[in-house]
Design a protein around this motif. Structure first.
Motif, PDB file in Angstrom:
ATOM      1  N   ARG B   9       0.854  -1.187   0.000  1.00 53.22           N
ATOM      2  CA  ARG B   9       0.000   0.000   0.000  1.00 53.22           C
ATOM      3  C   ARG B   9       0.887   1.232   0.000  1.00 53.22           C
ATOM      4  O   ARG B   9       1.617   1.477   0.946  1.00 53.22           O
ATOM      5  N   GLU B  12      -0.193   6.480  -3.175  1.00 50.93           N
ATOM      6  CA  GLU B  12      -1.080   6.779  -4.285  1.00 50.93           C
ATOM      7  C   GLU B  12      -1.923   5.568  -4.692  1.00 50.93           C
ATOM      8  O   GLU B  12      -3.042   5.725  -5.179  1.00 50.93           O
ATOM      9  N   ALA B  13      -1.353   4.371  -4.543  1.00 49.41           N
ATOM     10  CA  ALA B  13      -2.026   3.190  -5.083  1.00 49.41           C
ATOM     11  C   ALA B  13      -1.822   1.982  -4.186  1.00 49.41           C
ATOM     12  O   ALA B  13      -0.950   1.962  -3.322  1.00 49.41           O
ATOM     13  N   GLU B  14      -2.679   0.972  -4.422  1.00 47.75           N
ATOM     14  CA  GLU B  14      -2.525  -0.312  -3.747  1.00 47.75           C
ATOM     15  C   GLU B  14      -2.184  -1.362  -4.793  1.00 47.75           C
ATOM     16  O   GLU B  14      -2.683  -1.306  -5.907  1.00 47.75           O
ATOM     17  N   LYS B  28      -2.704  -2.826  -9.981  1.00 51.05           N
ATOM     18  CA  LYS B  28      -2.327  -1.574  -9.351  1.00 51.05           C
ATOM     19  C   LYS B  28      -3.559  -0.693  -9.383  1.00 51.05           C
ATOM     20  O   LYS B  28      -4.018  -0.289 -10.450  1.00 51.05           O
ATOM     21  N   ARG B  29      -4.123  -0.423  -8.192  1.00 48.44           N
ATOM     22  CA  ARG B  29      -5.347   0.379  -8.117  1.00 48.44           C
ATOM     23  C   ARG B  29      -5.036   1.740  -7.534  1.00 48.44           C
ATOM     24  O   ARG B  29      -4.607   1.850  -6.383  1.00 48.44           O
ATOM     25  N   ARG B  30      -5.255   2.757  -8.320  1.00 54.55           N
ATOM     26  CA  ARG B  30      -5.062   4.115  -7.798  1.00 54.55           C
ATOM     27  C   ARG B  30      -6.260   4.472  -6.918  1.00 54.55           C
ATOM     28  O   ARG B  30      -7.409   4.310  -7.327  1.00 54.55           O
ATOM     29  N   ILE B  45      -6.144  10.597 -11.620  1.00 58.73           N
ATOM     30  CA  ILE B  45      -6.175   9.134 -11.622  1.00 58.73           C
ATOM     31  C   ILE B  45      -6.190   8.594 -13.042  1.00 58.73           C
ATOM     32  O   ILE B  45      -5.395   7.718 -13.401  1.00 58.73           O
ATOM     33  N   THR B  49      -2.880   6.737 -14.820  1.00 58.74           N
ATOM     34  CA  THR B  49      -3.043   5.334 -15.197  1.00 58.74           C
ATOM     35  C   THR B  49      -2.683   5.145 -16.666  1.00 58.74           C
ATOM     36  O   THR B  49      -1.939   4.226 -17.030  1.00 58.74           O
ATOM     37  N   ILE B  78      -7.226   1.336 -12.853  1.00 59.10           N
ATOM     38  CA  ILE B  78      -6.651   0.029 -12.513  1.00 59.10           C
ATOM     39  C   ILE B  78      -5.818  -0.522 -13.676  1.00 59.10           C
ATOM     40  O   ILE B  78      -6.294  -0.579 -14.813  1.00 59.10           O
ATOM     41  N   ASP B 141       6.628   0.194 -11.367  1.00 59.48           N
ATOM     42  CA  ASP B 141       6.182   1.516 -10.914  1.00 59.48           C
ATOM     43  C   ASP B 141       6.687   2.673 -11.771  1.00 59.48           C
ATOM     44  O   ASP B 141       7.616   3.385 -11.399  1.00 59.48           O
ATOM     45  N   GLY B 143       4.855   5.208 -12.296  1.00 62.29           N
ATOM     46  CA  GLY B 143       3.850   6.208 -11.947  1.00 62.29           C
ATOM     47  C   GLY B 143       4.341   7.644 -12.015  1.00 62.29           C
ATOM     48  O   GLY B 143       3.556   8.573 -12.143  1.00 62.29           O
TER      49      GLY B 143
END
Lengths: 332, 208
Positions: B9, B12-14, B28-30, B45, B49, B78, B141, B143
């Protein structure tokens, strides 16, 4: 132990007296005087002249308010930096004169670290926070890691307060523009898309400033621009703060600096903290803005940890970085 | 491992474990942020993504090992991608033999050069964002990444790794030298310009 602190990094000349009571900070007095330019931004020399005019008066007032005599003071602390040279020199000169006349030791401290330590010193349960320090010139995310206070994120161009003030001046508002823009923002309702610039944990504001000025020139309602500036910049600040908290695995966040008075910024950081199961702390207002008590408190804990300074070494440092401070008053 | 188990976790994301067409995968869920207004939240978001999925695909085209992307949902933010069963470089680097460590660093440098050859900036090159799996170093990552071919951006990219090595692997800070060796070998343009930029960036820090 009682310590007097003299602050003079930018607009503010201030003197505060603190005392340590079972390792917490008791503020005995905190006198603040702010230089307000009639027009334009801060002129370092004019600010320094302002400080030179009032510093003696402010020191006297701080003793009066604390109800103590100068002979009861054990230590004189001053803001060594970072800040504007002429302002820093004025405050340091006053501190040296006081130290020599009451024959008490002197110590120079880092202004940014003082913002953090005053939070820990005065707030219950605030022990190891990530500090979001937002003022005119400074915008930093600071936390203690591997023996030092480190900057985890900072502005790549101008401070957030500076960004808000510059925009305010360009639309005809007077210094300080922050509170006026906050009021206007409350009346805004339409979000205008502004540049949201984050690089890693660092932020930039100058692109947003230019875009905002452009929207105003093109006839957009001022209230909507103010609303959008606040929503965009504060969201970015909150985001980098959250990143630093995740990175350092800390569950406390502390606000400091003049912009921390803004209710919307506080609301955003509080919401973020709440959602991560962390706690959010804000010092009382006179300890949040530039003030002498925080300088005094940092000086006091540094002195108690064994640090000493000679008058001949009590010079200022305009570019005194947060991570240059040797921290030996905290464990690892 | 159970589906929907949260592996990590971040701010920004899980990262959740799941399956995609029977293959082990991660999502990867923002995460939506309550502190910002909907307009900003949605924009960030979906934009991030999209950008990240594009950069991962581009990196593969440059011959850099990255997870295979199975699915992208821009509305929900996602990315579903291949599950890499390996070790984070961060966790193993300090325990490797000197020889192996230097070799890994060399490979890291080569991969970064390939990214930069394709004008890809990773944006957060730390040893937490590299996974050793099937003898290859996989980059994860993206991101904070972007498409950018400027020497400045490449210098910043490497500077992030240098700082990460100095803080997380401080005993082995000569590692960065081996990264640079690999980097210089594989970079199409003259690497000395990028190295000069790194020095510049170090000196440029605010108040420095």
């Amino acid at each position: 132990m009682k310590c007097i602190g003299i602050e003079g990094t930018a607009h503010t000349i201030a003197a505060g007296i603190v005392e340590d009571k079972s390792s917490k900070c008791q503020v005995l007095s905190n006198i603040i005087k702010i230089y307000r330019p009639k027009q334009g931004g801060i002129h370092p020399r004019e600010a320094a002249n302002h400080h030179a005019t009032y510093v003696a008066e402010i020191i006297k007032e701080s003793f009066l308010k604390a109800g103590i005599d100068s002979s009861e003071i054990d230590l004189v602390a001053f803001s060594k930096g970072p800040g504007l040279g002429p302002c820093l020199r004025t405050a340091a000169t006053a501190a040296r004169a006081l130290s020599l006349s009451i024959e008490k030791p002197i110590i120079g401290v880092n202004h940014c670290v003082a913002h953090l330590e005053i939070g820990i010193g005065t707030l219950d349960n605030c022990t190891d926070p990530v500090l979001l320090y937002t003022s005119g010139a400074n915008t930093q995310v600071i936390a203690f890691a591997e023996g030092k206070y480190r900057v985890f994120g900072e502005t790549l161009d101008i401070g957030i307060g500076n960004c808000i003030d510059k925009f305010g001046r360009s639309v005809g508002l007077e210094f300080p523009c922050g509170p006026k823009i906050e009021k206007l923002a409350e009346m805004g309702s339409k979000y205008i898309e502004l540049p949201y610039s984050i690089k890693g944990m660092d932020i930039a504001f100058s692109g947003l400033l230019t875009a905002s000025e452009q929207f105003f020139k093109n006839g957009e309602r001022l209230e909507n621009i103010c609303y959008s500036i606040q929503e965009t910049t504060f969201a970015a600040l909150t985001e980098v703060t959250e990143r630093a908290m995740a990175h350092t695995e800390k569950d406390e966040v502390l606000l400091g600096g003049g912009v921390a008075s803004n209710a919307r910024l506080r609301e955003m950081v509080e919401t973020m903290a709440c959602d991560r199961g962390a706690r959010c702390f804000v010092p009382q207002k006179d300890l949040c803005i530039d003030n002498g008590a925080m300088i005094a408190w940092l000086g006091l804990i540094m002195y108690k940890s064994g640090l000493r300074m000679e008058i001949k070494d009590s010079h200022i440092d305009q570019r005194f970085r947060t991570d240059m401070v040797e921290v030996n008053w905290r464990g690892k | 491992m159970e589906n929907n188990k949260i592996l990590y976790r971040g701010a920004e994301a899980e990262i959740c474990y799941c399956h995609y067409n029977g293959n082990p995968a991660v999502q990867k869920r923002r995460v939506k942020k309550r502190y910002r207004i909907k307009e900003i939240d949605k924009k960030l978001i979906s934009l991030r993504t999209k950008e990240e999925a594009k950069l991962i695909a581009d990196s593969r085209r440059q011959g850099v090992s990255v997870p295979i992307i199975y699915d992208v949902d821009l509305k929900e933010g996602i990315i579903t991608m291949e599950y890499l069963n390996g070790d984070r470089i961060k966790d193993i680097l300090n325990n490797l033999s000197e020889n192996k460590r230097n070799k890994i660093c060399n490979m890291i440098g080569e991969s970064i050069a390939k990214l930069h050859n394709g004008n890809i900036i990773h944006g957060d090159i730390t040893t937490s964002n590299m996974i050793l799996c099937n003898d290859g170093i996989h980059f994860i990552d993206f991101g904070l990444g972007e498409k950018n071919g400027e020497t400045e951006a490449q210098g910043v990219d490497l500077h992030v790794l240098m700082e990460a090595i100095n803080s997380t692997h401080s005993k082995y800070s000569d590692c960065f030298k081996y990264v640079i060796d690999g980097y210089s070998k594989k970079l199409k343009k003259d690497a000395s310009q990028v190295l000069k930029k790194i020095d510049e960036i170090v000196k440029r820090g605010r108040y420095r």
